[in-house]
Every structure is written in C-alpha cells, then in structure tokens.
Design a protein around this motif. Structure first.
Motif, PDB file in Angstrom:
ATOM      1  N   ASP A 190       0.925  -1.244   0.062  1.00 11.07           N
ATOM      2  CA  ASP A 190       0.037   0.025  -0.173  1.00 11.07           C
ATOM      3  C   ASP A 190       1.071   1.342   0.120  1.00 11.07           C
ATOM      4  OD1 ASP A 190      -2.760   1.068  -0.031  1.00 11.07           O
ATOM      5  OD2 ASP A 190      -2.251   1.511   2.143  1.00 11.07           O
ATOM      6  N   LYS A 191       1.984   1.313   0.857  1.00  7.33           N
ATOM      7  CA  LYS A 191       2.849   2.198   0.872  1.00  7.33           C
ATOM      8  C   LYS A 191       3.390   2.886  -0.573  1.00  7.33           C
ATOM      9  CE  LYS A 191       7.131   3.643   3.462  1.00  7.33           C
ATOM     10  NZ  LYS A 191       8.029   3.341   2.618  1.00  7.33           N
ATOM     11  N   GLU A 192       4.115   1.837  -0.974  1.00  4.24           N
ATOM     12  CA  GLU A 192       4.516   1.746  -2.405  1.00  4.24           C
ATOM     13  C   GLU A 192       3.494   2.141  -3.385  1.00  4.24           C
ATOM     14  OE1 GLU A 192       4.882  -0.982  -0.285  1.00  4.24           O
ATOM     15  OE2 GLU A 192       7.018  -0.557   0.418  1.00  4.24           O
ATOM     16  N   ALA A 193       2.377   1.632  -3.488  1.00  2.00           N
ATOM     17  CA  ALA A 193       1.210   1.976  -4.477  1.00  2.00           C
ATOM     18  C   ALA A 193       1.277   3.608  -4.313  1.00  2.00           C
ATOM     19  CB  ALA A 193       0.093   1.313  -4.197  1.00  2.00           C
ATOM     20  N   LYS A 194       0.768   4.220  -2.881  1.00  2.00           N
ATOM     21  CA  LYS A 194       0.633   5.403  -2.882  1.00  2.00           C
ATOM     22  C   LYS A 194       1.785   6.342  -3.510  1.00  2.00           C
ATOM     23  CE  LYS A 194      -3.015   5.084   0.655  1.00  2.00           C
ATOM     24  NZ  LYS A 194      -3.059   4.461   1.931  1.00  2.00           N
ATOM     25  N   ALA A 217       1.757   6.471  -7.024  1.00  2.00           N
ATOM     26  CA  ALA A 217       0.659   7.258  -7.564  1.00  2.00           C
ATOM     27  C   ALA A 217       1.116   8.832  -7.560  1.00  2.00           C
ATOM     28  CB  ALA A 217      -0.734   6.941  -6.795  1.00  2.00           C
ATOM     29  N   ALA A 218       1.675   8.941  -6.131  1.00  2.00           N
ATOM     30  CA  ALA A 218       2.071  10.334  -6.175  1.00  2.00           C
ATOM     31  C   ALA A 218       3.200  11.075  -7.100  1.00  2.00           C
ATOM     32  CB  ALA A 218       2.543  10.474  -4.745  1.00  2.00           C
ATOM     33  N   ALA A 219       4.081  10.444  -7.428  1.00  2.00           N
ATOM     34  CA  ALA A 219       5.215  10.204  -8.354  1.00  2.00           C
ATOM     35  C   ALA A 219       4.678  10.419  -9.718  1.00  2.00           C
ATOM     36  CB  ALA A 219       6.150   9.245  -8.405  1.00  2.00           C
ATOM     37  N   ILE A 220       3.654   9.750 -10.099  1.00  2.00           N
ATOM     38  CA  ILE A 220       2.926   9.818 -11.536  1.00  2.00           C
ATOM     39  C   ILE A 220       2.293  11.373 -11.304  1.00  2.00           C
ATOM     40  CG2 ILE A 220       0.985   9.017 -12.930  1.00  2.00           C
ATOM     41  CD1 ILE A 220       1.666   6.090 -11.838  1.00  2.00           C
ATOM     42  N   ALA A 221       1.476  11.534 -10.285  1.00  2.00           N
ATOM     43  CA  ALA A 221       0.871  12.899 -10.324  1.00  2.00           C
ATOM     44  C   ALA A 221       1.747  14.015 -10.369  1.00  2.00           C
ATOM     45  CB  ALA A 221      -0.167  13.117  -8.989  1.00  2.00           C
ATOM     46  N   ILE A 222       3.054  13.995  -9.741  1.00  2.00           N
ATOM     47  CA  ILE A 222       3.773  15.083  -9.979  1.00  2.00           C
ATOM     48  C   ILE A 222       4.175  15.333 -11.372  1.00  2.00           C
ATOM     49  CG2 ILE A 222       6.203  15.844  -9.134  1.00  2.00           C
ATOM     50  CD1 ILE A 222       5.250  14.640  -6.367  1.00  2.00           C
ATOM     51  N   ALA A 223       4.735  14.117 -11.825  1.00  2.00           N
ATOM     52  CA  ALA A 223       5.384  14.136 -13.291  1.00  2.00           C
ATOM     53  C   ALA A 223       4.208  14.926 -14.151  1.00  2.00           C
ATOM     54  CB  ALA A 223       5.844  12.772 -13.280  1.00  2.00           C
ATOM     55  N   LEU A 262      -4.990   1.439  -4.926  1.00  2.00           N
ATOM     56  CA  LEU A 262      -5.771   0.350  -3.959  1.00  2.00           C
ATOM     57  C   LEU A 262      -5.031  -0.900  -3.678  1.00  2.00           C
ATOM     58  CD1 LEU A 262      -8.674  -0.603  -2.983  1.00  2.00           C
ATOM     59  CD2 LEU A 262      -8.941  -1.902  -5.122  1.00  2.00           C
ATOM     60  N   THR A 263      -4.946  -1.442  -2.695  1.00  2.00           N
ATOM     61  CA  THR A 263      -4.202  -2.694  -2.421  1.00  2.00           C
ATOM     62  C   THR A 263      -5.245  -3.939  -2.201  1.00  2.00           C
ATOM     63  OG1 THR A 263      -2.225  -1.316  -1.682  1.00  2.00           O
ATOM     64  CG2 THR A 263      -2.035  -3.798  -1.044  1.00  2.00           C
ATOM     65  N   VAL A 264      -4.978  -4.934  -2.871  1.00  2.00           N
ATOM     66  CA  VAL A 264      -5.830  -6.055  -2.730  1.00  2.00           C
ATOM     67  C   VAL A 264      -4.992  -6.970  -1.800  1.00  2.00           C
ATOM     68  CG1 VAL A 264      -7.192  -5.823  -4.747  1.00  2.00           C
ATOM     69  CG2 VAL A 264      -5.217  -7.193  -4.698  1.00  2.00           C
ATOM     70  N   GLU A 265      -5.695  -8.010  -1.126  1.00  2.00           N
ATOM     71  CA  GLU A 265      -5.011  -8.662  -0.225  1.00  2.00           C
ATOM     72  C   GLU A 265      -3.843  -9.568  -1.113  1.00  2.00           C
ATOM     73  OE1 GLU A 265      -7.690 -10.407   2.538  1.00  2.00           O
ATOM     74  OE2 GLU A 265      -6.393 -11.845   3.179  1.00  2.00           O
ATOM     75  N   ARG A 266      -4.214 -10.327  -2.196  1.00  2.00           N
ATOM     76  CA  ARG A 266      -3.651 -11.140  -2.893  1.00  2.00           C
ATOM     77  C   ARG A 266      -3.888 -11.147  -4.288  1.00  2.00           C
ATOM     78  NH1 ARG A 266      -4.317 -17.043  -0.658  1.00  2.00           N
ATOM     79  NH2 ARG A 266      -3.639 -15.950   1.125  1.00  2.00           N
ATOM     80  N   GLN A 267      -3.197 -10.494  -5.168  1.00  2.00           N
ATOM     81  CA  GLN A 267      -3.338 -10.282  -6.688  1.00  2.00           C
ATOM     82  C   GLN A 267      -3.166 -11.690  -7.442  1.00  2.00           C
ATOM     83  OE1 GLN A 267      -1.839  -7.086  -9.185  1.00  2.00           O
ATOM     84  NE2 GLN A 267      -1.742  -5.861  -7.594  1.00  2.00           N
ATOM     85  N   CYS A 268      -2.848 -12.785  -6.884  1.00  2.00           N
ATOM     86  CA  CYS A 268      -2.442 -13.618  -7.619  1.00  2.00           C
ATOM     87  C   CYS A 268      -3.576 -14.748  -7.680  1.00  2.00           C
ATOM     88  CB  CYS A 268      -1.131 -14.546  -7.426  1.00  2.00           C
ATOM     89  SG  CYS A 268      -1.198 -14.873  -5.566  1.00  2.00           S
ATOM     90  N   GLU A 269      -4.924 -14.352  -7.080  1.00  2.00           N
ATOM     91  CA  GLU A 269      -5.867 -15.397  -7.066  1.00  2.00           C
ATOM     92  C   GLU A 269      -6.803 -14.551  -7.475  1.00  2.00           C
ATOM     93  OE1 GLU A 269      -6.615 -18.396  -3.999  1.00  2.00           O
ATOM     94  OE2 GLU A 269      -4.834 -17.978  -3.260  1.00  2.00           O
ATOM     95  N   PHE A 270      -7.991 -15.132  -8.347  1.00  2.00           N
ATOM     96  CA  PHE A 270      -8.982 -14.231  -9.007  1.00  2.00           C
ATOM     97  C   PHE A 270      -9.908 -13.820  -7.778  1.00  2.00           C
ATOM     98  CE2 PHE A 270      -8.194 -17.321 -12.435  1.00  2.00           C
ATOM     99  CZ  PHE A 270      -7.666 -16.656 -13.639  1.00  2.00           C
ATOM    100  N   GLU A 271     -10.303 -14.573  -6.730  1.00  2.00           N
ATOM    101  CA  GLU A 271     -11.389 -14.025  -6.067  1.00  2.00           C
ATOM    102  C   GLU A 271     -11.025 -12.689  -5.041  1.00  2.00           C
ATOM    103  OE1 GLU A 271     -10.399 -18.013  -3.393  1.00  2.00           O
ATOM    104  OE2 GLU A 271     -11.453 -16.792  -2.345  1.00  2.00           O
ATOM    105  N   TYR A 272      -9.779 -12.644  -4.955  1.00  2.00           N
ATOM    106  CA  TYR A 272      -9.263 -11.432  -4.203  1.00  2.00           C
ATOM    107  C   TYR A 272      -9.303 -10.177  -5.287  1.00  2.00           C
ATOM    108  CZ  TYR A 272      -7.418 -14.555  -0.661  1.00  2.00           C
ATOM    109  OH  TYR A 272      -7.493 -15.259   0.470  1.00  2.00           O
TER     110      TYR A 272
END
Lengths: 222, 305
Positions: free
Chosen positions: A39-43, A46-52, A65-75
């Motif tokens: 979550d920290k790295e995602a934010k 996003a901030a770096a993209i916005a500044i650029a 957004l940070t999901v619990e586990r990206q490697c499974e469809f249900e999450y």
C-alpha cells in the motif's frame, strides 16, 4: 516469498503517459513484505505519477488500491469498480499477480510496476537472497538443506567448481559459494561421504526447461 | 582401439608434457598454425581452450582439426557453460569424426567473468556429469538419454582439478569423484603456491588416486609483472604467493626470472610422487615453450610408430 523491486519511477511514468485514468494496484502479500509493492509503495508511485503529470499539464486521475492477494481471482473482485473506471492499471504485484489481473480484467491493460526478481528470503532488513529455482525435483535432502541448483551460480550437482575461493563465488565477492556452505555443513553433520556418490545428469524436464508447467490435482478439483 | 599420442606417452610411463593454445578472437587460421608450430615437438599434446574466461574465440574443435593437419595431438576442452547435453554429445561425435580423441571436461568460467555477461549460462550438465557421460558413450556406447551410438568411439577423457580453490579439504575427494566418474587423466590449475599443491598431493596419495590416473601439474610461465599481478587479482581460483611477486619484481630481467622459476618448478614437480607430467599454459607466450622444455630437460619428446 517472491521478491521483487519496484521499476524505476521514470519507466512507470513513461508507460502510463498515454493514459488519463490510472489505477496503481498494490498487493498485500510478498511484495508488501519486501517493500516493493504494498500500500505504501502504491501511494508513493501514484504521487510520483501525479507530480510528473503536473509538469506536462496533461489530464490525470490517479487512484490507488491494495488487494490482499493479486495472484488469485477471488481477491481481485474487490478492485472491480476502480479497475473498470481506469484506462490502465499499474500493478505492483509480482509477475504472477500482474498476469492474474490481465486474465481477470481482460478489457483493461495491467502494466508491470515491479521487476519480479526471485524466490528467496529476507536475510536481514534490506537484504534478500535467492534460494529456490522451483526446479520441480527437490534435492535438499541430499545436500544438507542448502540448494545447489539455486545457491551455486552454475547449478552443479557434484560439488564445487574451481572458481570458489574463501567461501565466495567467482561471479561476485558479494555471493557466497553455495557448495562451500554445503561442504561445511556436511562436515558438521559427518555426511561428507554422501558427496562421493556421482550424481547423474539432472532431469530438467520438471523445471521450466520442460515448458510452462501446469499442475492438475484430481483429488482437489471441484 | 587406437590411442592418441598423449595416451601413448602416458601409457609408456614417460613424464608427459602438454601445452596450451588459446584460439584467437578471429578466424585467422595462420595465427593458429603459427602457435601450433611453436609448440610442435616440445609437447605431447596441446589443449585448445573452449572460449576461456567466457570470451568468444574460435571453436576449440575447429582449432583441433587445424592442429591435426599440422601434425599435433589436440586436447579439446569442453565446458558445460555454453552447450546443453544435445550439443555437447553432438560436438564430441563431430570432433571424433575429425580425428580428435582427447577431451578435457570442465565446468567453465561463469559468463559474467567474460565479454558477454548477458549470456544465458547453460550448465545443463556439471563437469562430473560430463566425464561420466563421455565414459558411457565410449564404454557402453550409450547417450545420456539412453539411446545407443551406432558405432563405438575412442575417447581419452580428461578432467581438471584446482588445488587452490576452496573448500580445500574437499579438493582431493572431488578428484577421486571425477576419477570414479570416468576420467582417464587429470590436468591441474596452474601452480604458484607449491606448498599448497604438495599438501593436496599428500591427500591425493593418501586416497591412492595417483595410482589410478596420471596427474599433470599445471604451470604458467610468468612473462611480466603485469601478467603475474593480473593472475593474482583477476583470475578466479588462483593463488599467487607474495614471494613469487617479490621475486619477479626484484629481478632485472623479468622474463628470464619467469623462465627460471618455471624450470625450477618443473624440476621440482618431477620429484613429487604421483605427478605424471606437466601441463604448460604459456598462452600468449607460446614461443617460450621450446626454451622452457629444453632447459627443464623435457626434450626430446617420446615418439611412437
């Protein structure tokens, strides 16, 4: 765990340049632990993209957004609304998570925000080491629990090469010689005689060399 | 079964002498012939390095054919770094068809050590696997995958050992393992640290390996301060004691001192029980081999009809 490192921000910024609505999607598993894609790295991303983007004056809506586990469809369902609103997703998950996203949300492109580096462990804060290649045929019982396939730069089966000195590999002074570690541990467990046995050529067909792998277990299928 | 010249020398019990030729970073046949002529008559066989230190050079098998045409006995080095088992077995058959018999099995320096650090390191086999596989091709006429060769082949299978690599306690056992896998002769890494070499030989004798197989001790003549410093600092798995550096440094004529040191070492090695010959690696200084072999009393080389 799967270890990854974030791609250079300049690379991510360039990749999302054609898009107005960007979703940066973190993953709560391995990449959070190795501080590459939580979550920290995602934010931060996003901030770096916005500044650029501010510098170029180009329109931008960036969400995270940070999901619990990206490697499974249900999450991935919890991300549906944000994904469908976005023009592009930057995933900070490992290569498995990124591909799971592209399968699950086939109409939206999910781009990689990290480089997936290896399966390994955090040796200490800030240091990760590779220790499994997923070769599909574990030999750890024969090598006192240290993997010669992953820890030896040449994946040798029958002992160290001639380039090992002072416990270090010829590839780099930062790399321990896996076989040096194995031999030392074998001496400790009085198992050095095990090494006298000539190991035949490895069957690499169980590794990626045999083609992309698929595992089917009838006993657990629904 | 026909024997290679090296095999005959070893079988005769004579103190064997092998040389080494580093193929060029070009396709200049004349260069290869020139180096071959310098070594001719001074050595029993000539090693052809296989893209040594992971630097692209002319194929060792192609050079092997040139050597045969020039009347020398080639030792084709094969590393596991660049080829999988399909390519290696195929290349060995091709080399045998071209008249080569001696093959030296080694792992090979990692690609990161050379000029193509982005290359994929193959290492499908390890050096011990390679020895065993060649032995089975010869003795059982069978490929690694289990299929039969259509006709028998003659091979004289070499292995390398480096007494200067670590873990030192394991090095003699590793040699024993290579012999068990099927090695017919051994060439060692270049010796500068004679004390460590003798310590290793003690262990080799204790295990009785020297009675099973000829061991050729590696020698590199020192040409200059630059060369000896490079070996100390840049060549993996090599130990160059300060005493050697100091001796060359103090000498007015560095080349002469290098030759003297080399001759002294060869003469000493002749007295070490279990050393069956020397392997002189004068790569980029091939022209000195006649003088060294002459001064070390290694000439003339045995001849067989």
């Amino acid at each position: 765990m799967i270890v990854a490192e974030r791609k250079p921000l300049t690379e991510i910024i360039k990749a999302v340049a054609p898009f107005a609505k960007v979703l940066v999607l973190g993953c709560g598993e391995c990449v959070t632990v190795c501080m590459a894609g939580g979550d920290k790295e995602a934010k931060e991303t996003a901030a770096a993209i916005a500044i650029a983007r501010k510098k170029t004056g180009q329109e931008l809506v960036v969400k995270t957004l940070t999901v619990e586990r990206q490697c499974e469809f249900e999450y991935l369902e919890s991300a549906r609304k944000l994904v469908e609103e976005a023009d592009v997703v930057v995933s900070l998950a490992c290569g498995v998570g990124i591909q799971t996203m592209n399968i699950h949300y086939a109409k939206v492109q999910t781009l990689p925000g990290v480089n997936t580096t290896f399966m390994g462990l955090p040796l200490q804060q800030g240091i990760w080491v590779e220790n499994c290649l997923g070769c599909g045929n574990c030999v750890l019982e024969e090598t006192v629990g240290i993997c010669p396939i992953a820890r030896c730069s040449k994946s040798m089966l029958n002992g160290p090469c001639g380039g090992s000195q002072d416990g270090l590999c010829e590839v780099s002074k930062e790399t321990e010689c896996g076989w040096h570690l194995i031999v030392e541990r074998m001496i400790k467990f009085d198992k050095l005689s095990v090494l006298s046995e000539v190991k035949p050529p490895k069957d690499w067909a169980t590794s990626h060399s045999g083609g992309p792998r698929k595992m089917v277990r009838e006993d657990v299928k629904l | 079964m026909s024997m290679s010249n090296l095999q005959k020398v070893v079988a005769s019990g004579a103190f064997a002498v092998t040389g080494e030729l580093g193929p060029p970073k070009s396709a200049e046949r004349k260069k290869i012939e020139h180096h071959a002529h310098l070594l001719k008559g001074c050595v029993d066989a000539v090693n052809l390095t296989d893209n040594q230190t992971a630097i692209v050079r002319t194929s060792s098998i192609a050079c092997g054919r040139i050597l045969i045409e020039e009347g020398l006995d080639p030792v084709v080095q094969i590393t596991c770094r660049d080829r999988n088992r399909i390519a290696i077995q195929s290349d060995v058959l091709g080399a045998v068809a071209l008249g080569m018999k001696n093959f030296l099995c080694m792992q090979g320096d990692h690609a990161k050590c050379g000029d193509e650090p982005s290359a994929k390191n193959v290492n499908d086999l390890d050096s011990t696997n390679l020895i065993q596989s060649l032995r089975r091709m010869r003795d059982e006429q069978v490929f690694i995958g289990g299929k039969k060769l259509e006709a028998p082949i003659d091979l004289f299978i070499g292995a390398v050992e480096n007494p200067f690599a670590d873990p030192f306690e394991y090095r003699a056992y590793r040699l024993a393992k290579k012999v068990e896998a099927g090695a017919d002769f051994i060439q060692t890494q270049a010796i500068f640290d004679m004390d460590r070499f003798e310590l290793w030989m003690e262990k080799v004798r204790e295990l009785g390996i020297h009675k099973k197989i000829p061991i050729l001790a590696g020698i590199i003549p020192i040409k200059s301060m630059g060369a000896v410093r490079y070996m100390k600092n840049n060549v993996s798995g090599m130990i160059v004691p300060d005493a050697i550096i100091d001796r060359i440094k103090a000498a007015e004529d560095k080349k002469e001192e290098g030759i003297k040191l080399c001759v002294e070492m060869i003469n000493h090695l002749k007295t070490v029980e279990g050393v069956a010959g020397v392997h002189i690696m004068a790569v980029a200084w091939e022209e000195i081999v006649p003088e060294i072999t002459e001064r070390a009393g290694l000439l003339p080389r045995p001849k067989f009809d």
